[in-house]
Write a protein that holds these residues in place. Sequence first.
Motif, PDB file in Angstrom:
ATOM      1  N   LEU A 358     -18.107  -8.206  13.200  1.00 15.87           N
ATOM      2  CA  LEU A 358     -16.650  -8.102  13.145  1.00 15.87           C
ATOM      3  C   LEU A 358     -16.204  -8.972  11.987  1.00 15.87           C
ATOM      4  O   LEU A 358     -16.245 -10.190  12.068  1.00 15.87           O
ATOM      5  N   ALA A 359     -15.770  -8.360  10.888  1.00 14.17           N
ATOM      6  CA  ALA A 359     -15.717  -9.065   9.611  1.00 14.17           C
ATOM      7  C   ALA A 359     -14.318  -9.444   9.124  1.00 14.17           C
ATOM      8  O   ALA A 359     -14.091 -10.569   8.688  1.00 14.17           O
ATOM      9  N   ILE A 360     -13.376  -8.511   9.158  1.00 12.27           N
ATOM     10  CA  ILE A 360     -12.084  -8.732   8.492  1.00 12.27           C
ATOM     11  C   ILE A 360     -10.967  -8.129   9.324  1.00 12.27           C
ATOM     12  O   ILE A 360     -11.130  -7.039   9.891  1.00 12.27           O
ATOM     13  N   ILE A 361      -9.827  -8.819   9.368  1.00  7.52           N
ATOM     14  CA  ILE A 361      -8.593  -8.210   9.859  1.00  7.52           C
ATOM     15  C   ILE A 361      -7.470  -8.596   8.914  1.00  7.52           C
ATOM     16  O   ILE A 361      -7.436  -9.714   8.383  1.00  7.52           O
ATOM     17  N   SER A 362      -6.571  -7.650   8.661  1.00  6.11           N
ATOM     18  CA  SER A 362      -5.406  -7.938   7.815  1.00  6.11           C
ATOM     19  C   SER A 362      -4.204  -7.177   8.365  1.00  6.11           C
ATOM     20  O   SER A 362      -4.347  -6.157   9.045  1.00  6.11           O
ATOM     21  N   THR A 363      -3.021  -7.686   8.056  1.00  4.31           N
ATOM     22  CA  THR A 363      -1.775  -7.070   8.487  1.00  4.31           C
ATOM     23  C   THR A 363      -0.897  -6.834   7.272  1.00  4.31           C
ATOM     24  O   THR A 363      -0.638  -7.770   6.497  1.00  4.31           O
ATOM     25  N   THR A 364      -0.459  -5.611   7.094  1.00  2.00           N
ATOM     26  CA  THR A 364       0.469  -5.268   6.020  1.00  2.00           C
ATOM     27  C   THR A 364       1.624  -4.485   6.632  1.00  2.00           C
ATOM     28  O   THR A 364       1.476  -3.311   6.998  1.00  2.00           O
ATOM     29  N   GLY A 365       2.762  -5.133   6.782  1.00  2.00           N
ATOM     30  CA  GLY A 365       3.898  -4.472   7.413  1.00  2.00           C
ATOM     31  C   GLY A 365       3.572  -4.092   8.843  1.00  2.00           C
ATOM     32  O   GLY A 365       3.287  -4.943   9.684  1.00  2.00           O
ATOM     33  N   ASP A 366       3.572  -2.787   9.120  1.00  2.00           N
ATOM     34  CA  ASP A 366       3.301  -2.312  10.475  1.00  2.00           C
ATOM     35  C   ASP A 366       1.889  -1.766  10.630  1.00  2.00           C
ATOM     36  O   ASP A 366       1.596  -1.016  11.563  1.00  2.00           O
ATOM     37  N   THR A 367       0.981  -2.151   9.717  1.00  3.90           N
ATOM     38  CA  THR A 367      -0.379  -1.620   9.750  1.00  3.90           C
ATOM     39  C   THR A 367      -1.402  -2.741   9.894  1.00  3.90           C
ATOM     40  O   THR A 367      -1.380  -3.717   9.141  1.00  3.90           O
ATOM     41  N   ILE A 368      -2.288  -2.576  10.871  1.00  7.54           N
ATOM     42  CA  ILE A 368      -3.416  -3.482  11.075  1.00  7.54           C
ATOM     43  C   ILE A 368      -4.673  -2.803  10.562  1.00  7.54           C
ATOM     44  O   ILE A 368      -4.945  -1.646  10.901  1.00  7.54           O
ATOM     45  N   GLU A 369      -5.446  -3.509   9.740  1.00  5.13           N
ATOM     46  CA  GLU A 369      -6.711  -2.972   9.243  1.00  5.13           C
ATOM     47  C   GLU A 369      -7.856  -3.893   9.665  1.00  5.13           C
ATOM     48  O   GLU A 369      -7.736  -5.119   9.572  1.00  5.13           O
TER      49      GLU A 369
END
Length: 492
Positions: A358-369
């Motif tokens: 489980l490597a990366i999480i990011s938040t851009t506005g209303d999107t979780i990646e």
Amino acid sequence: MENVMESKVQTDLGTLEPAGLWKYFLALSKIPRGSKNEAAAAQWVADQAKALGCTVTRDAVGNVIISKKAAPGREGAPMTALQAHVDMVCEKNEATRHDFLTDPIALRRDGDRLLATGTTLGADNGIGVAAALAVLESTTIKHGPLEVLVTIDEETGLTGAGGLAEGVLKSKYLLNLDSEEEGDLTIGCAGGVDTMANRKVALRPATAGKSPFRLKVLGLKGGHSGVEIHQGRGNALRILAGVLWSLAPRFGLELVSLAGGNKRNAIPREASAVFFMDGARLAEFQAAVQGMAQDYRSSLGAFDPGLAMEVGPKADAPAQVMEDRDARAVVNFLYTVAHGVETNSPDIEGLVQTSTNLAIISTTGDTIEVSTSQRSSIASAKMDMAYRVAASCELAGFSVKRGDGYPGWKPDPKASLVKVVNAVHERTFGKPMAIKAIHAGLECGLIGEKYPGMQMVSFGPSMWDVHTPDENVSISSVGNFWKLLVAVLETV
């Protein structure tokens, strides 16, 4: 004083042996070469080889292919290729001021160790590139006809090796210079695949009267998701999720964003969450967080003793927060999705067979990646692990896509090249090598797929904490690596 200290450090590094290898490594360290930003470094390698009178070509993806004639009397020896990758993982501590797009790596020596200052060192695989150039420069090594393959973008997808065309290399043997433990002879590796997911979340205004804060998990070792995945190190994303799962309902946290990790092949060292909460409960919340930090430290023990958690105001937080149901779904996913070793090899003692990171999480506005990576020495097990991660993503409302992946490299301990290199090591150092396969990925898998008759091995000096700002390499081990490389080239 600052100029005096800088001069002292440079003088100290200038005494390193073998001088030719270290000369090239110090020069390469001045050129930014993060994955997908290594074009200037690759061109520098090509220019060095041309200046040495070698034949140099660049292929369609940017790999550098170099040829050098045999030393007098060795013209009839089998052609041998040296292979290394020019890119490096770019990781830094949050407090470190360093721009990987423009700044040279700030090197420093601590006894027998060479390190960077708050960033990754790039010994992976700059030492291999430097060794290859030093061989090309040498007029005393009695080698046969040589090829050197310096690939691009190994760390974020092996696209250099993946883009290498069939028929370019003519060598019978290939020496991969990308291993990380002196005395080990690697003859096989795992295959891997990346699984990525994204999810929309509904947003609403933060509740009136609540204030924005940030919770940060830091101080973990991180490390290479193939080499260190079995060492019990903490995953910052998983730990952050555990804290949020426990404390968000109790304190009425309204989640704004999640962030952590930045490389799919690195265990995340740091992660953070921004949220709104009742500021009057800050002291109580901080105490609860520190209590959980202590619990996690007790659980991790000596595997990862540096874990810390910090809570503080977040002045520039957006005023929009996630709807509770979406925030809970994302936190639940992070807390439960598989991470770590799935199975060990039943055939090779101590070898991890299948794992997921489980490597990366990011938040851009209303999107979780979210980005994850799966590895296995068994192709079907690799894909089964990827499918399971995808199923977890879908249960939490994420859409999933998967990378192309890369093949493993099947060990052949009876190959003549394995026997030759092992015998050379025993003759040079008085003991045989540890012959093994590794759970990390190497470019040998992709190269071997295109050159099925080519015999390959991998070896290198001892380095530690690769893919982290603590990356360091043993100076004396580099000297022994060079002795072995020269002796092998004069034997095959």
